[in-house]
Scaffold this motif. Sequence first.
Motif, PDB file in Angstrom:
ATOM      1  N   LYS A   1      54.673   6.951 -16.283  1.00  0.00           N
ATOM      2  CA  LYS A   1      56.044   6.790 -17.687  1.00  0.00           C
ATOM      3  C   LYS A   1      55.960   6.384 -19.070  1.00  0.00           C
ATOM      4  O   LYS A   1      56.379   6.310 -19.725  1.00  0.00           O
ATOM      5  CB  LYS A   1      56.593   5.413 -16.806  1.00  0.00           C
ATOM      6  CG  LYS A   1      57.204   6.179 -15.445  1.00  0.00           C
ATOM      7  CD  LYS A   1      58.011   4.739 -14.790  1.00  0.00           C
ATOM      8  CE  LYS A   1      59.321   4.554 -15.631  1.00  0.00           C
ATOM      9  NZ  LYS A   1      59.697   3.289 -15.048  1.00  0.00           N
ATOM     10  N   GLY A   2      54.967   6.614 -19.314  1.00  0.00           N
ATOM     11  CA  GLY A   2      54.426   6.280 -20.809  1.00  0.00           C
ATOM     12  C   GLY A   2      54.597   5.098 -21.724  1.00  0.00           C
ATOM     13  O   GLY A   2      55.245   4.845 -22.435  1.00  0.00           O
ATOM     14  N   HIS A   3      54.205   3.645 -20.923  1.00  0.00           N
ATOM     15  CA  HIS A   3      54.707   2.752 -21.416  1.00  0.00           C
ATOM     16  C   HIS A   3      52.596   2.000 -21.408  1.00  0.00           C
ATOM     17  O   HIS A   3      52.752   1.056 -21.245  1.00  0.00           O
ATOM     18  CB  HIS A   3      55.439   1.839 -20.260  1.00  0.00           C
ATOM     19  CG  HIS A   3      56.466   2.266 -19.907  1.00  0.00           C
ATOM     20  ND1 HIS A   3      57.453   2.199 -20.885  1.00  0.00           N
ATOM     21  CD2 HIS A   3      57.247   3.069 -19.166  1.00  0.00           C
ATOM     22  CE1 HIS A   3      58.276   2.517 -21.250  1.00  0.00           C
ATOM     23  NE2 HIS A   3      58.609   3.284 -19.730  1.00  0.00           N
ATOM     24  N   LYS A   4      52.343   2.775 -21.826  1.00  0.00           N
ATOM     25  CA  LYS A   4      50.490   2.428 -21.885  1.00  0.00           C
ATOM     26  C   LYS A   4      50.605   1.329 -22.815  1.00  0.00           C
ATOM     27  O   LYS A   4      50.365  -0.118 -23.436  1.00  0.00           O
ATOM     28  CB  LYS A   4      49.825   3.081 -23.063  1.00  0.00           C
ATOM     29  CG  LYS A   4      48.489   3.321 -23.493  1.00  0.00           C
ATOM     30  CD  LYS A   4      47.517   4.550 -22.451  1.00  0.00           C
ATOM     31  CE  LYS A   4      45.870   4.010 -23.487  1.00  0.00           C
ATOM     32  NZ  LYS A   4      45.567   3.166 -22.436  1.00  0.00           N
ATOM     33  N   PRO A   5      51.424   1.674 -23.965  1.00  0.00           N
ATOM     34  CA  PRO A   5      51.380   0.043 -25.372  1.00  0.00           C
ATOM     35  C   PRO A   5      51.625  -1.685 -24.483  1.00  0.00           C
ATOM     36  O   PRO A   5      51.266  -2.654 -24.705  1.00  0.00           O
ATOM     37  CB  PRO A   5      51.957  -0.654 -26.128  1.00  0.00           C
ATOM     38  CG  PRO A   5      52.438   1.970 -25.866  1.00  0.00           C
ATOM     39  CD  PRO A   5      52.156   2.439 -24.931  1.00  0.00           C
ATOM     40  N   ASP A   6      52.606  -1.506 -23.527  1.00  0.00           N
ATOM     41  CA  ASP A   6      53.064  -2.523 -22.628  1.00  0.00           C
ATOM     42  C   ASP A   6      51.678  -2.805 -21.443  1.00  0.00           C
ATOM     43  O   ASP A   6      50.986  -4.046 -21.607  1.00  0.00           O
ATOM     44  CB  ASP A   6      54.066  -2.014 -22.313  1.00  0.00           C
ATOM     45  CG  ASP A   6      55.727  -1.872 -22.963  1.00  0.00           C
ATOM     46  OD1 ASP A   6      55.309  -2.357 -24.243  1.00  0.00           O
ATOM     47  OD2 ASP A   6      56.582  -1.642 -22.173  1.00  0.00           O
ATOM     48  N   VAL A   7      50.819  -2.160 -21.291  1.00  0.00           N
ATOM     49  CA  VAL A   7      50.586  -2.614 -20.116  1.00  0.00           C
ATOM     50  C   VAL A   7      49.331  -2.756 -21.144  1.00  0.00           C
ATOM     51  O   VAL A   7      48.397  -3.579 -20.909  1.00  0.00           O
ATOM     52  CB  VAL A   7      49.465  -0.792 -19.529  1.00  0.00           C
ATOM     53  CG1 VAL A   7      48.831  -1.516 -18.704  1.00  0.00           C
ATOM     54  CG2 VAL A   7      50.778  -0.378 -18.813  1.00  0.00           C
ATOM     55  N   ASP A   8      48.707  -2.604 -21.875  1.00  0.00           N
ATOM     56  CA  ASP A   8      47.665  -1.816 -23.371  1.00  0.00           C
ATOM     57  C   ASP A   8      47.913  -3.643 -23.790  1.00  0.00           C
ATOM     58  O   ASP A   8      46.720  -4.967 -23.552  1.00  0.00           O
ATOM     59  CB  ASP A   8      46.885  -1.517 -24.392  1.00  0.00           C
ATOM     60  CG  ASP A   8      46.480  -0.486 -23.978  1.00  0.00           C
ATOM     61  OD1 ASP A   8      46.104  -0.276 -23.203  1.00  0.00           O
ATOM     62  OD2 ASP A   8      46.980   0.602 -24.895  1.00  0.00           O
ATOM     63  N   ALA A   9      48.680  -4.714 -23.421  1.00  0.00           N
ATOM     64  CA  ALA A   9      48.806  -5.574 -24.155  1.00  0.00           C
ATOM     65  C   ALA A   9      48.770  -6.996 -22.950  1.00  0.00           C
ATOM     66  O   ALA A   9      48.386  -7.657 -23.186  1.00  0.00           O
ATOM     67  CB  ALA A   9      50.562  -6.093 -24.844  1.00  0.00           C
ATOM     68  N   LEU A  10      49.089  -6.681 -21.704  1.00  0.00           N
ATOM     69  CA  LEU A  10      49.179  -7.295 -20.906  1.00  0.00           C
ATOM     70  C   LEU A  10      47.655  -7.522 -20.843  1.00  0.00           C
ATOM     71  O   LEU A  10      47.260  -8.708 -20.241  1.00  0.00           O
ATOM     72  CB  LEU A  10      50.000  -6.898 -19.891  1.00  0.00           C
ATOM     73  CG  LEU A  10      51.236  -6.366 -19.575  1.00  0.00           C
ATOM     74  CD1 LEU A  10      51.739  -6.261 -18.451  1.00  0.00           C
ATOM     75  CD2 LEU A  10      51.455  -8.417 -19.100  1.00  0.00           C
ATOM     76  N   LYS A  11      46.731  -6.357 -20.570  1.00  0.00           N
ATOM     77  CA  LYS A  11      45.518  -6.648 -20.525  1.00  0.00           C
ATOM     78  C   LYS A  11      44.720  -6.816 -21.954  1.00  0.00           C
ATOM     79  O   LYS A  11      43.546  -8.113 -21.396  1.00  0.00           O
ATOM     80  CB  LYS A  11      44.593  -5.144 -21.149  1.00  0.00           C
ATOM     81  CG  LYS A  11      45.034  -4.083 -19.352  1.00  0.00           C
ATOM     82  CD  LYS A  11      44.204  -3.043 -19.890  1.00  0.00           C
ATOM     83  CE  LYS A  11      43.541  -2.434 -18.601  1.00  0.00           C
ATOM     84  NZ  LYS A  11      42.870  -0.649 -19.000  1.00  0.00           N
ATOM     85  N   ALA A  12      44.980  -7.582 -22.733  1.00  0.00           N
ATOM     86  CA  ALA A  12      44.515  -7.943 -23.993  1.00  0.00           C
ATOM     87  C   ALA A  12      45.007  -9.585 -23.849  1.00  0.00           C
ATOM     88  O   ALA A  12      43.996 -10.333 -23.488  1.00  0.00           O
ATOM     89  CB  ALA A  12      45.318  -7.478 -24.867  1.00  0.00           C
TER      90      ALA A  12
END
Length: 137
Positions: A117-128
Amino acid sequence: MAIDLQQIGKRFRFYTNLKELEMDDLKSMTGSDEETLSNIIHGRNIVMDELVAIVKNFADLNPQWLIYGEGSMFKPMDENGHCHEPNKKDCLKKDKTAYLKQMKDMLIELEAAEIAKGHKPDVDALKAKLDQLRAAQ
């Protein structure tokens, strides 16, 4: 902006697992019945009025993230970076390696859906955040 019920369910399941909330906890916190909560968790037959009423019971949950996948999962903490909720289940627990692994696995599942859906930055923040919690142990 379209609402994807399955994505809402995945995000709510991710949040409740992260907070270690079981069905009995959810029922007592929200006053909702098991069928309604199960429908939300599984992304089916969600009545938005019920969802909004339930979300109000989670002071740290960002409804914009839950419904649309936008922004951070959590509302901001207080100015000192502390959880201000009196209920211990309203604060993240930071001391369980197996628990963090489970969250990482769930994040991978959520990531696949969010990237689509194009929300990669949000996922990257959760991973961090998960990596920070793991490093703090």
